[in-house]
Each structure stands twice: as structure tokens, then as C-alpha cells.
Write a protein that holds these residues in place. Structure first.
Motif, short mmCIF file in Angstrom:
data_model
loop_
_atom_site.label_atom_id
_atom_site.label_comp_id
_atom_site.label_asym_id
_atom_site.label_seq_id
_atom_site.Cartn_x
_atom_site.Cartn_y
_atom_site.Cartn_z
N GLY A 65 0.83 -1.21 0.00
CA GLY A 65 0.00 0.00 0.00
C GLY A 65 0.85 1.24 0.00
O GLY A 65 1.63 1.46 0.92
N GLY A 66 0.71 2.05 -1.03
CA GLY A 66 1.54 3.24 -1.13
C GLY A 66 0.90 4.50 -0.61
O GLY A 66 1.55 5.50 -0.44
N GLY A 67 -0.41 4.49 -0.34
CA GLY A 67 -1.07 5.67 0.20
C GLY A 67 -1.38 6.75 -0.80
O GLY A 67 -1.69 7.87 -0.42
N ARG A 68 -1.32 6.48 -2.10
CA ARG A 68 -1.63 7.50 -3.10
C ARG A 68 -3.15 7.70 -3.21
O ARG A 68 -3.93 6.82 -2.92
N GLY A 69 -3.52 8.87 -3.68
CA GLY A 69 -4.93 9.17 -3.88
C GLY A 69 -5.71 9.24 -2.59
O GLY A 69 -6.89 8.88 -2.56
N ALA A 70 -5.07 9.68 -1.48
CA ALA A 70 -5.76 9.73 -0.20
C ALA A 70 -6.88 10.74 -0.24
O ALA A 70 -6.79 11.79 -0.87
N THR A 71 -7.98 10.41 0.43
CA THR A 71 -9.15 11.29 0.48
C THR A 71 -9.27 11.89 1.88
O THR A 71 -8.80 11.29 2.86
N PRO A 72 -9.91 13.07 1.98
CA PRO A 72 -10.43 13.91 0.89
C PRO A 72 -9.32 14.69 0.20
O PRO A 72 -8.54 15.38 0.85
N GLN A 73 -9.21 14.55 -1.12
CA GLN A 73 -8.10 15.11 -1.86
C GLN A 73 -8.09 16.63 -1.85
O GLN A 73 -7.03 17.24 -1.98
N HIS A 74 -9.25 17.26 -1.72
CA HIS A 74 -9.29 18.71 -1.78
C HIS A 74 -8.75 19.37 -0.51
O HIS A 74 -8.70 20.59 -0.42
N PHE A 75 -8.32 18.57 0.49
CA PHE A 75 -7.71 19.14 1.68
C PHE A 75 -6.22 19.38 1.50
O PHE A 75 -5.55 19.89 2.41
N SER A 76 -5.65 19.01 0.35
CA SER A 76 -4.23 19.20 0.11
C SER A 76 -4.01 19.45 -1.37
O SER A 76 -4.80 19.04 -2.22
N THR A 77 -2.92 20.12 -1.68
CA THR A 77 -2.56 20.38 -3.06
C THR A 77 -1.46 19.45 -3.57
O THR A 77 -1.11 19.53 -4.75
N ILE A 133 -6.96 6.99 3.68
CA ILE A 133 -8.09 6.33 3.04
C ILE A 133 -8.04 6.65 1.55
O ILE A 133 -8.00 7.82 1.17
N ASN A 134 -8.01 5.62 0.73
CA ASN A 134 -8.03 5.82 -0.71
C ASN A 134 -8.99 4.83 -1.35
O ASN A 134 -9.81 4.21 -0.67
N SER A 135 -8.89 4.70 -2.66
CA SER A 135 -9.84 3.83 -3.39
C SER A 135 -9.71 2.37 -3.00
O SER A 135 -10.65 1.59 -3.20
N ASN A 136 -8.55 1.99 -2.44
CA ASN A 136 -8.35 0.60 -2.03
C ASN A 136 -8.76 0.34 -0.59
O ASN A 136 -8.54 -0.75 -0.07
#
Length: 651
Positions: free
Chosen positions: A437-449, A612-615
Motif C-alpha cells: 500500500g503506497g497511500g496514493r490518492g488519499a481522500t479527501p483530496q481537496h484538503f491538500s494540493t 483512506i483511498n480507493s483501495n
């Protein structure tokens, strides 16, 4: 009609002593560390430098050769790699990795034998030269371009203001005994070539203030970078008017900052009165906290004092450390996604698989690389759950700049040899694990740039009761360049609504993430590998924090500490997107944390860090000493727990 003539003041000559007072000229930017860092961080600059094949360093066990990502496939390991590359390519150059050092020596091979800087030599002589040079400092072996004279070596002085680099001065160099070090006179380069140089050094990643670069200009008008100095040498003929004007502006800005600091000291608040000091000491606060947040006898019960926070520790049973070891015996906390355990035993690197049937045999670094490719990304970190020391290991993009690398560590391409050195550097301090698990695409994405979002949840488990969520926050990291946007778009939080408890500097719980990252950086340098811990990416960044309501997983707004001031936001200060949202997968995360706490009865008050991401969700770390919330005060549940624990420890 009278015409007015605007007088342009010519800057006064800048002496060598005045120039020295301007140092340091540059901040600690990654690409300025050495040649390897520059090629990896600035792709446009890498095209103007020779291809780097391997690094060499002399250790107690002998000559260590580390193959880099651009090293040709099939190159053998060890010192034999040097002779193999020399015979395959015909010509190489060895030089120190660091900038501003000697130009190195040229190594050649042909049908008649070997040559070192034009002198006939044997294979043993070649390796002897490599050992002598690498004994003083780590060196890099690069390709050597076949050049036809005439060619010029020109030193250019560059200054960078905002996003644009400018050539301020240039001069021709003549060869000294050990390096091109004597500046003969001014040089004139075609305007198109100067613009190309400025474009390359205007790359967004090539940040600097004032440097000098030695350029090798060919007869056909092309150029390559030979050397670079972060503290440029004072030119023999002095600086030109344009360079003096640029350096003068820097000197004025420094004086303005000093005057501004002096004014801030003059405008400092009056000393704390004796009444305020007595009130603060009676209730366990520091005097500056009482004054800053307007704490008085009417609202003091809403706050957790520093004295209660320290007096309540330790929050958990002493045996809780065992539950937080990724390799420990606590099945409830040992992550199912753990792939490998990595330990350093003497000079041997022990790599044991954790997934699948138990085996006593060690596996190779190549097996770890294959595992990263198989699971499409992993997290590398110490066995103890410290989220600040986790590094992301990903699969290189086939179309990216690091396509020839074996793995990406925090976005930087590594060869298998470099990855082994990184593992050794980390495992030398404590055992480490590799988890899927790499942690990419963590949500909520709009909390970071920059795709850096974490969920922090504080769990409480009273004796004999079911664990529950006491505090929860979503934290999005932002680069320091957005500090102005955060100041402009935010609304200052009132003192009654509290900037407590993160503002206190006397008793606040220290964040050691940068110290841990710095320790790994130092270990990596000793091992001879460029290490980029996540904590060193942006020491002056801004964290946007939003409180998560445990019952619903809702986030209504966000807060951020910018300097010493706390701001609140309804819209994201950079993207202007609404911050109100619901955390996807919140119920599943809470259920998992409850299960973990139920399986570990020695845990009473802990803080988990997750993504938390899509996986789904992944637990990155767990702390036995939850930190003070910087932007929000403790919830009533946390405050009551801390105060009860403090009273119990007094008995």
C-alpha cells in the motif's frame, strides 16, 4: 516643455570582505547538494551533464561500487563494473560527487590497453586511481564525451529573482594545476546561448539565489555543465555593475528584515503581570497561554492545562509498546499487509518474508523490488509505528524521467544497489518493515494540493468498556509557498474560541518527525546514497486541519496555524473548493480501530494515523502519547480522560 532626466545610481564597488558578509547566499535546496541530486531533481539540467553510471567509495571492506539507474544492463557488481564499463564505452571520467571540487581524471581503454589522463596504465593502475580518489570522498563515474577543439570553459554568475534566473556576469577560465580556477577576463557568449542557460536554471526545482556555473562551450554552440558553486568565488576583476546591483538588493532586503525584527521586538507585549503569573501557576498554565487565549476563572474549566497533560502521562500500560511493534506478538496490531522484515546483523542484511509460510532463509534485495512491483507500491518504515518515518516506495512510470530506476522512494528514482544501501542505512538503527500500500490518492483530496492527506484518530478505552473515538482530524499538507494565500483567505480565530493548546512553546509536546527524518538523512549520507525523507521535503509548510465528527464522519471547516496565528476557512485558501465534506470509508476505519483496541487491552489513550483511498484504509502509525491538537482544543471526552488520569497519578 521641460524634460526630466531620471538618474540611475551606479552601485558602489563590492569588496571581497563585503561580499563575504552576504553569506550564506543560498538555502539548503536538494539539487545543490551534489551532482547526483541535481540530475534527479532538475531534468533540464540532467540533459546538460554527462550520464552518471555508478558511484564509488572506499570502505573498510574494500571498494564499494553502487550502480545507478542509468548504468547499462548486464554490468557486473563490485569493482569489476569499472573495467567492464571502461571496455564497453571506451572512455569514462571519475570525479567527486560534491560540487565545487576537482574536475577528476579521465579513464580510457582501447585495443592497446588503458590510459589515465593520457598516460599509459594497466587495469591495476586504473583501480588504484579509483581507490585513491574515493578514499577522500565519494566519487561518481560518468560518461566522457569526445570533444573536438576549440572549446571554451566559461564561468557564469547567475542570480535568481522569483521564478527567473539571469546571467549577471561571465568570464573565461584558464586551466590551473588541479582545476580550472583562474579567471582570465570577461567572456562574450551568443545571446541565444545565454537565454538557453537562463531557461535551464529557471526550472521550478532549480531554486537558488546566487551561484556560479562552469560551462564547457563547444565550437558548434552547445554547452554542458562542468561544475557549480553554491558559494561563488570572488572574481579576480571584481563584480560587474549588474552583479553588484543584484547583490546590493539582497543586502538591502537583509537589512530590512533586521529592522523589521527590531520593530517587532519593540512592539512586544508588556511583561506578564504578577496577577497573571499567579493565576497561571495556580491553574497549571504557562503565563503566555493565559494571556494569548484570554483564559480566566470563568472559562478555565474548558481547557486542559499543561500540568494536567504532563501529569496524566503515561496514558497507557507500560506493556503497550509491544502492541505497537509491527513485528510484535500482538496479532491485533500486526498489519496483515506487512511483506518483509529487514534487520542489520553485523555486515549482513537479514530480509525475511512476513507474508506466506515462515522461512528461516534470507531473501535478496531483488526479491523486495519484485514485491514492490507485484503489489504496485508499498510503505517502508521502522518496526515501531512512527508515521513520521514512513517512506513511500512506488513502481517507476515507464514514460517518466525515472523510467530506468528500479523503484521510486518518495518520488526519487533508485537503482537496486541504491535501494540496498537505503535499507542498510535504515536497518542499522532499528528493524524496518515493508508493507503493501503506497497511500496514493488519499481522500479527501481537496484538503491538500500535493496528495498528502492523513486521518488522525484518538481512541479511548476505559476499563471494561468498549473503545470509542474521542478526537478525529483530517490533515492536509501544503507547500510553504502557499503561506500568503492562507493568510489572505483565512479569518482569525477569536481567543475565546481558542488557539489552545498548540500555541504554548513551554510545555507543548514536541514533534520529532523532522529529527527522525534528519537522522535517516545522515545515515543515508554515511551509506553513500541520496535519501529524501518525507519530513525534509517542506519544513516550513502549512497543515490544513479539519475536525471530523465521530458520529457522522462529517467535516464542516478547516483551520491552519500560519506562523503564530490561527485562521479558520470555509473554502480552501488555494483552490477555493468548499471544505465541507464527508470522509469516505469512515465507518470501516472506525470499526477497524475499535477492533485493534479491543485486541490490545493495554491501550487506553492512543492516536492512530491512517490514509483512506480507493483501495480502502491503511494504518500508517500509532502514538502512545497523542499530541496536543494545534488548531482545535481537546474534545470533552479527551479532556475528561486526561484530567482523571492526572488525578489518579497524584495519588
Amino acid at each position: 516643455m521641460e524634460q526630466t532626466i531620471e538618474r540611475v545610481r551606479t552601485p558602489a564597488p563590492l569588496s571581497a570582505q563585503e561580499y563575504k558578509r552576504l553569506h550564506p547566499l543560498n538555502k539548503r535546496h536538494r539539487w545543490l547538494i551534489n551532482r547526483i541530486s541535481a540530475t534527479r531533481m532538475v531534468p533540464a539540467l540532467a540533459e546538460r551533464m554527462p550520464t552518471q553510471l555508478c558511484t564509488v567509495s572506499l570502505e573498510a571492506a574494500g571498494l564499494r561500487v553502487t550502480r545507478l539507474p542509468d548504468c547499462p544492463a548486464g554490468t557486473p557488481a563490485g569493482p569489476d563494473a569499472i573495467l567492464h564499463l571502461l571496455q564497453a564505452l571506451g572512455s569514462l571520467r571519475i570525479r567527486p560527487v560534491a560540487w565545487g571540487t576537482a574536475e577528476g581524471q579521465r579513464l580510457e581503454a582501447n585495443e592497446d590497453g588503458y590510459r589515465v589522463d593520457g598516460r599509459e596504465a594497466t587495469a591495476r593502475d586504473v583501480l588504484s586511481v579509483v581507490r585513491i580518489m574515493s578514499a577522500a570522498q565519494r566519487c561518481v563515474i560518468t560518461t566522457e564525451r569526445v570533444r573536438t577543439p576549440p572549446r571554451d570553459l566559461v564561468r557564469v554568475y547567475l542570480g535568481r529573482a522569483k521564478h527567473r534566473a539571469t546571467v549577471l556576469q561571465m568570464g573565461m577560465l584558464v586551466a590551473a594545476e588541479d582545476r580550472h580556477d583562474q579567471q582570465a577576463d570577461t567572456a562574450s557568449l551568443p545571446l541565444g546561448l545565454v537565454r538557453t542557460v537562463e531557461d535551464v536554471f529557471s526550472d521550478p526545482e532549480a531554486r537558488f539565489r546566487f551561484i556560479s556555473a562552469d560551462l564547457l562551450v563547444e565550437s558548434d554552440g552547445t554547452w554542458s555543465l562542468e561544475d557549480l558553486a553554491t558559494e561563488p568565488r570572488y572574481p579576480d576583476q571584481g563584480f560587474t555593475e549588474q552583479a553588484r546591483r543584484f547583490l546590493g538588493q539582497r543586502a538591502r532586503r537583509r537589512r530590512e528584515r533586521e529592522l523589521e525584527l527590531a520593530r517587532e521586538l519593540q512592539d512586544a507585549p508588556e511583561p506578564v503581570t504578577s496577577a497573571e503569573r499567579r493565576f497561571a501557576q495556580r491553574h497549571g498554565f504557562s503565563p503566555d497561554t493565559v494571556r494569548r487565549f484570554g483564559i480566566d476563572r470563568d472559562n478555565v474549566h474548558r481547557y486542559v492545562s499543561e500540568r494536567d497533560y504532563l501529569g496524566a502521562q503515561p496514558f497507557n500500560d507500560p506493556a503497550a509498546d509491544r502492541a505497537l511493534n509491527r513485528l510484535g506478538a500482538d496479532g491485533g496490531h500486526c498489519p496483515a499487509e506487512a511483506l518483509y522484515s529487514i534487520r542489520q546483523e553485523g555486515k549482513i542484511l537479514r530480509i525475511r518474508p512476513l507474508a506466506g509460510p515462515y522461512t528461516r532463509s534470507d531473501e535478496a534485495v531483488s526479491d523486495v523490488v519484485d514485491a514492490v512491483h507485484r503489489v504496485s507500491g508499498a510503505m517502508l518504515g521502522p518496526a515501531v509505528w512512527n508515521p513520521a518515518s514512513l517512506w513511500r516506495v512506488d513502481v517507476p512510470d515507464a514514460a517518466g524521467d525515472s523510467a530506468r530506476a528500479d523503484v521510486l522512494v518518495n518520488g526519487i528514482g533508485y537503482s537496486a544497489d541504491e535501494f540496498e544501501l537505503l535499507l542498510r542505512a535504515m536497518a542499522a538503527e532499528q528493524p524496518v518493515t515493508l508493507s503493501a500500500g503506497g497511500g496514493r490518492g488519499a481522500t479527501p483530496q481537496h484538503f491538500s494540493t500535493d496528495d498528502s492527506v492523513q486521518i488522525r484518530v484518538t481512541m479511548i478505552r476505559e476499563q471494561g468498556e468498549k473503545p470509542y473515538v474521542a478526537d478525529a482530524f483530517v490533515v492536509g499538507h501544503h507547500h510553504r509557498r502557499y503561506r500568503k494565500e492562507f493568510r489572505k483567505a483565512g479569518q482569525l480565530v477569536g481567543t475565546e474560541q481558542t488557539r489552545w493548546p498548540g500555541a504554548s512553546t513551554m510545555y507543548r509536546n514536541r514533534d520529532t518527525s523532522h529529527e527522525a527524518a534528519e537522522a535517516h538523512m545522515t545515515a543515508g549520507r554515511r551509506a553513500g546514497v541520496e535519501v529524501w525523507p518525507e519530513g525534509l521535503r517542506d519544513l516550513g509548510g502549512v497543515d490544513l486541519v479539519g475536525r471530523i465528527y465521530p458520529e457522522t464522519g462529517r467535516v464542516e471547516s478547516g483551520r491552519a496555524m500560519v506562523g503564530t496565528e490561527l485562521y479558520e476557512y470555509i473554502l480552501h485558501p488555494v483552490t477555493q473548493q468548499p471544505l465541507r465534506t464527508t470522509i469516505n470509508g469512515w465507518d470501516a476505519l472506525v470499526a477497524d480501530l475499535e477492533r485493534r483496541c479491543e485486541s490490545s487491552p493495554q491501550l487506553s489513550f492512543v492516536e492512530y494515523t491512517a490514509v483512506i483511498n480507493s483501495n480502502g484504509h491503511q494504518i500508517l502509525g500509532c502514538s502512545l502519547t497523542p499530541q496536543y491538537p494545534v488548531c482545535y482544543r481537546y474534545s470533552a471526552a479527551s479532556a475528561n480522560f486526561i484530567k482523571r488520569a492526572a488525578k489518579a497519578h497524584k495519588k
